[in-house]
Scaffold this motif. Structure first.
Motif, mmCIF file in Angstrom:
data_model
loop_
_atom_site.group_PDB
_atom_site.id
_atom_site.type_symbol
_atom_site.label_atom_id
_atom_site.label_comp_id
_atom_site.label_asym_id
_atom_site.label_seq_id
_atom_site.Cartn_x
_atom_site.Cartn_y
_atom_site.Cartn_z
ATOM 1 N N ARG A 252 0.837 -1.209 0.000
ATOM 2 C CA ARG A 252 0.000 0.000 0.000
ATOM 3 C C ARG A 252 0.870 1.257 0.000
ATOM 4 N N ASP A 253 1.952 1.228 0.776
ATOM 5 C CA ASP A 253 2.870 2.366 0.829
ATOM 6 C C ASP A 253 3.525 2.592 -0.538
ATOM 7 N N ASP B 274 0.952 4.036 -2.892
ATOM 8 C CA ASP B 274 0.743 5.462 -2.616
ATOM 9 C C ASP B 274 1.882 6.311 -3.183
ATOM 10 N N LYS B 275 3.114 5.813 -3.055
ATOM 11 C CA LYS B 275 4.259 6.519 -3.629
ATOM 12 C C LYS B 275 4.156 6.556 -5.159
ATOM 13 N N SER C 140 1.650 9.110 -6.090
ATOM 14 C CA SER C 140 2.221 10.439 -5.874
ATOM 15 C C SER C 140 3.152 10.830 -7.024
ATOM 16 N N GLU D 26 -6.634 -0.724 -6.469
ATOM 17 C CA GLU D 26 -5.551 -0.064 -7.218
ATOM 18 C C GLU D 26 -6.111 0.636 -8.456
ATOM 19 N N LEU E 250 -7.843 3.871 -7.628
ATOM 20 C CA LEU E 250 -6.879 4.910 -7.289
ATOM 21 C C LEU E 250 -6.158 5.439 -8.538
#
Length: 160
Positions: A6-7, A10-11, A14, A91, A94
């Motif tokens: 998940r991290d 998210d990166k 970003s 995913e 997102l």
């Protein structure tokens, strides 16, 4: 999905946002170059080109980060469409709007770059014509200079 994945996701998201912003910035600079060239304000070009070079370096760095993160997520060498096909529902939810916006900004950049190249090429031809006239040669539409004196230069002023 575990917290590490998940991290990383998210990166990755970003970085996609940053790529979108950077592509938009470059497109804006290209649009400014078009305006400056069409208004014959050539003195502004140097600053635009320097800004653009900085943004391109940023874009390259972001792309390297994106590739590393994509590899970590198991998406090495996949296109954005392939990533969306392979991604799970969370995913996909997102990433889809982010990738669509990135695609929109990249198309804008491509259009702006084409416009900038066209107007700059036109201005360069105008400059070549002016230089040819000052040097006493003529300009041929094929983009070449005719170094022989123009036909009218062979005529002499005579009274008949």
């Amino acid at each position: 999905m575990d917290s590490n994945t998940r991290d990383t996701l998210d990166k990755f998201a970003s970085v996609i946002r940053e790529l979108t912003d950077t592509a938009g910035n470059i497109a804006h600079i290209e649009e400014q170059k078009v305006v400056a060239a069409s208004e014959k304000r050539h003195q502004l070009m140097d600053a635009f080109i320097q800004d653009e070079q900085a943004q391109i370096l940023r874009l390259r760095g972001l792309e390297q980060r994106r590739l590393r993160l994509a590899d970590s997520l198991g998406w090495k060498s996949l296109t954005f469409r392939q990533i969306l096909e392979k991604a799970g529902p969370e995913e996909h939810t997102l990433l889809q709007p982010l990738l669509l916006e990135l695609e929109r900004q990249l198309k804008r950049l491509e259009q702006a770059r084409g416009n900038a190249e066209l107007i700059i090429h036109t201005r360069l031809q105008e400059i070549q014509i002016l230089l040819a006239r000052e040097q006493g040669s003529s300009y041929v539409n094929t983009g070449n200079m005719n170094l022989s004196p123009p036909a009218r230069a062979k005529l002499q002023d005579k009274y008949v």
